[in-house]
Design a protein around this motif. Structure first.
Motif, PDB file in Angstrom:
ATOM      1  N   MET A   1       0.821  -1.167   0.000  1.00 26.11           N
ATOM      2  CA  MET A   1       0.000   0.000   0.000  1.00 26.11           C
ATOM      3  C   MET A   1       0.877   1.246   0.000  1.00 26.11           C
ATOM      4  N   LYS A   2       0.507   2.217  -0.851  1.00 30.75           N
ATOM      5  CA  LYS A   2       1.296   3.444  -0.969  1.00 30.75           C
ATOM      6  C   LYS A   2       0.836   4.457   0.066  1.00 30.75           C
ATOM      7  N   SER A   3       1.778   5.193   0.540  1.00 26.67           N
ATOM      8  CA  SER A   3       1.442   6.209   1.538  1.00 26.67           C
ATOM      9  C   SER A   3       0.851   7.447   0.855  1.00 26.67           C
ATOM     10  N   PRO A   4       0.072   8.260   1.570  1.00 30.06           N
ATOM     11  CA  PRO A   4      -0.499   9.482   0.989  1.00 30.06           C
ATOM     12  C   PRO A   4       0.583  10.479   0.589  1.00 30.06           C
ATOM     13  N   ASP A   5       1.725  10.434   1.248  1.00 31.06           N
ATOM     14  CA  ASP A   5       2.814  11.350   0.877  1.00 31.06           C
ATOM     15  C   ASP A   5       3.327  11.041  -0.525  1.00 31.06           C
ATOM     16  N   HIS A   6       3.358   9.780  -0.859  1.00 25.41           N
ATOM     17  CA  HIS A   6       3.821   9.389  -2.194  1.00 25.41           C
ATOM     18  C   HIS A   6       2.882   9.939  -3.271  1.00 25.41           C
ATOM     19  N   HIS A   7       1.602   9.922  -2.981  1.00 25.10           N
ATOM     20  CA  HIS A   7       0.621  10.472  -3.926  1.00 25.10           C
ATOM     21  C   HIS A   7       0.842  11.979  -4.131  1.00 25.10           C
ATOM     22  N   HIS A   8       1.094  12.717  -3.062  1.00 23.81           N
ATOM     23  CA  HIS A   8       1.358  14.158  -3.159  1.00 23.81           C
ATOM     24  C   HIS A   8       2.649  14.443  -3.941  1.00 23.81           C
ATOM     25  N   ILE A   9       3.640  13.635  -3.706  1.00 28.31           N
ATOM     26  CA  ILE A   9       4.918  13.831  -4.406  1.00 28.31           C
ATOM     27  C   ILE A   9       4.741  13.610  -5.900  1.00 28.31           C
ATOM     28  N   MET A  10       4.043  12.558  -6.280  1.00 30.34           N
ATOM     29  CA  MET A  10       3.829  12.286  -7.704  1.00 30.34           C
ATOM     30  C   MET A  10       2.969  13.376  -8.359  1.00 30.34           C
ATOM     31  N   GLN A  11       1.988  13.876  -7.613  1.00 30.32           N
ATOM     32  CA  GLN A  11       1.159  14.950  -8.162  1.00 30.32           C
ATOM     33  C   GLN A  11       1.993  16.210  -8.376  1.00 30.32           C
TER      34      GLN A  11
END
Length: 96
Positions: free
Chosen positions: A1-11
């Motif tokens: 499972m990916k962390s929410p921080d990873h989603h923000h970084i990719m965005q």
């Protein structure tokens, strides 16, 4: 499972890449427009080229220089300002 921080970084990376691509596209568009404007200019308006009416005026000015001033004709020395002899004082002014 990916962390929410990873989603923000990719965005943020995606937004940054899109912004960078937009800036490069705008620079390329401006360069193309300015390049086409420079190609369409007539050659007489390009800096450093001789304009025939200015050259003709300069030639007329140089030919009217005094023939006893060769350096002034060449443009090395300034032409004499007053080449005429001063007028003689009139007899009325001398008698008063």
């Amino acid at each position: 499972m990916k962390s929410p921080d990873h989603h923000h970084i990719m965005q943020r990376v995606k937004v940054g890449m899109i912004g960078l691509a937009a800036v490069i596209l705008l620079i390329a568009l401006a360069s193309t427009i300015l390049g086409s404007l420079n190609r369409d200019e007539p050659p007489a308006t390009v800096a450093g080229t001789a304009q025939s009416n200015v050259v003709a005026d300069m030639a007329a000015t140089n030919s009217s220089a005094a023939s006893n001033e060769p350096l002034a004709e060449l443009g090395v020395a300034p032409a004499p300002v007053n080449t005429q002899t001063p007028a003689e004082p009139s007899a009325d002014a001398a008698g008063q």
